[in-house]
Design a protein around this motif. Structure first.
Motif, PDB file in Angstrom:
ATOM      1  N   UNK A 219       0.825  -1.200   0.000  1.00 43.72           N
ATOM      2  CA  UNK A 219       0.000   0.000   0.000  1.00 43.72           C
ATOM      3  C   UNK A 219       0.866   1.260   0.000  1.00 43.72           C
ATOM      4  N   UNK A 220       1.735   1.420  -0.968  1.00 39.41           N
ATOM      5  CA  UNK A 220       2.508   2.649  -1.128  1.00 39.41           C
ATOM      6  C   UNK A 220       2.594   2.963  -2.609  1.00 39.41           C
ATOM      7  N   UNK A 221       3.374   4.002  -2.966  1.00 39.86           N
ATOM      8  CA  UNK A 221       3.412   4.452  -4.349  1.00 39.86           C
ATOM      9  C   UNK A 221       4.049   3.432  -5.301  1.00 39.86           C
ATOM     10  N   UNK A 222       4.696   2.401  -4.759  1.00 36.35           N
ATOM     11  CA  UNK A 222       5.336   1.403  -5.619  1.00 36.35           C
ATOM     12  C   UNK A 222       4.338   0.641  -6.470  1.00 36.35           C
ATOM     13  N   UNK A 223       3.055   0.636  -6.069  1.00 36.18           N
ATOM     14  CA  UNK A 223       2.048  -0.069  -6.864  1.00 36.18           C
ATOM     15  C   UNK A 223       1.841   0.609  -8.212  1.00 36.18           C
ATOM     16  N   UNK A 224       2.332   1.847  -8.362  1.00 34.27           N
ATOM     17  CA  UNK A 224       2.191   2.546  -9.642  1.00 34.27           C
ATOM     18  C   UNK A 224       2.947   1.816 -10.747  1.00 34.27           C
ATOM     19  N   UNK A 225       4.093   1.211 -10.400  1.00 31.66           N
ATOM     20  CA  UNK A 225       4.896   0.510 -11.395  1.00 31.66           C
ATOM     21  C   UNK A 225       4.513  -0.954 -11.500  1.00 31.66           C
ATOM     22  N   UNK A 226       4.384  -1.621 -10.359  1.00 36.40           N
ATOM     23  CA  UNK A 226       3.964  -3.025 -10.319  1.00 36.40           C
ATOM     24  C   UNK A 226       2.915  -3.150  -9.230  1.00 36.40           C
ATOM     25  N   UNK A 227       1.670  -3.561  -9.564  1.00 34.97           N
ATOM     26  CA  UNK A 227       1.248  -4.129 -10.849  1.00 34.97           C
ATOM     27  C   UNK A 227       0.500  -3.176 -11.778  1.00 34.97           C
ATOM     28  N   UNK A 228       0.307  -1.885 -11.409  1.00 30.06           N
ATOM     29  CA  UNK A 228      -0.524  -1.017 -12.238  1.00 30.06           C
ATOM     30  C   UNK A 228       0.043  -0.826 -13.649  1.00 30.06           C
ATOM     31  N   UNK A 229       1.302  -0.344 -13.738  1.00 30.33           N
ATOM     32  CA  UNK A 229       1.895  -0.132 -15.064  1.00 30.33           C
ATOM     33  C   UNK A 229       2.158  -1.459 -15.756  1.00 30.33           C
ATOM     34  N   UNK A 230       2.895  -2.320 -15.077  1.00 28.88           N
ATOM     35  CA  UNK A 230       3.210  -3.647 -15.600  1.00 28.88           C
ATOM     36  C   UNK A 230       2.784  -4.679 -14.568  1.00 28.88           C
ATOM     37  N   UNK A 231       1.942  -5.646 -14.923  1.00 26.46           N
ATOM     38  CA  UNK A 231       1.476  -5.943 -16.287  1.00 26.46           C
ATOM     39  C   UNK A 231       0.044  -5.509 -16.578  1.00 26.46           C
ATOM     40  N   UNK A 232      -0.636  -4.814 -15.638  1.00 22.73           N
ATOM     41  CA  UNK A 232      -2.062  -4.575 -15.817  1.00 22.73           C
ATOM     42  C   UNK A 232      -2.386  -3.599 -16.947  1.00 22.73           C
TER      43      UNK A 232
END
Length: 203
Positions: free
Chosen positions: A105-118
């Protein structure tokens, strides 16, 4: 450089693959414990991440195919099949599995999984590589990059105005949007496959 219709078709295909509206509930789930400031930062990072991932596919995708000895027509068929499967899934069982929603639950979800692979996954990258191969003109690549910018801006807007979407978009509305995007994606995928088969067999 292709005509405006082709670039419009390319943007629509990317928009259908990424499907910003269907990404909203995923974003809400992944950022449910974040503050509003953290959510805005995650939204910006996601938009930038999607743009960067697609830009890498545009600039290096064809070289990767060359290094692996894969023809563009074969990749066009493979990319079309990937898009077809994604479109069929959007038409039948839209959404993501609980496993895909597990993240920090931090900003790292912006890259994984939001950007890649979703969002900027294999389907989006396949579409980018196929369309990039249609011309070597400078303006062709510039037009594709403009499409990336428009798509990233659309994603940012969806996540930026999350409170408004929470109030005005029901699950049924998002479902209907996903179905329409899935239908468009299937149609584009069929055209990809037909073009690839034609090139492979010199029809």
């Amino acid at each position: 450089m292709l005509d405006l219709t082709e670039y419009s078709k390319f943007f629509i295909s990317l928009f259908a693959i990424v499907d910003p509206l269907s990404a909203i509930p995923i974003f809400i789930t992944l950022t449910r414990q974040q503050t509003r400031e953290q959510q805005l930062k995650t939204a910006r990072l996601t938009a930038v991440g999607v743009f960067a991932a697609l830009l890498v596919a545009l600039l290096l995708g064809e070289w990767i195919l060359w290094g692996l000895g894969i023809s563009i027509d074969a990749f066009r068929c493979a990319g079309g099949i990937v898009l077809l499967l994604m479109g069929l899934e959007m038409l039948t069982t839209p959404g993501y599995s609980p496993k895909e929603l597990q993240a920090a639950q931090d900003e790292s979800v912006a890259l994984v999984p939001l950007t890649m692979p979703l969002l900027a996954g294999p389907g989006a990258m396949s579409a980018v590589i196929v369309y990039a191969h249609q011309s070597n003109a400078y303006w062709h690549y510039l037009a594709i990059i403009v499409c990336f910018l428009l798509l990233s801006f659309s994603l940012w807007l969806c996540f930026r105005f999350l409170p408004w979407f929470r109030q005005h978009l029901s699950e049924r509305t998002i479902l209907m949007s996903t179905r329409v995007m899935g239908l468009l994606l299937v149609a584009i995928a069929v055209e990809f496959i037909a073009s690839g088969v034609k090139g492979l067999f010199s029809l």
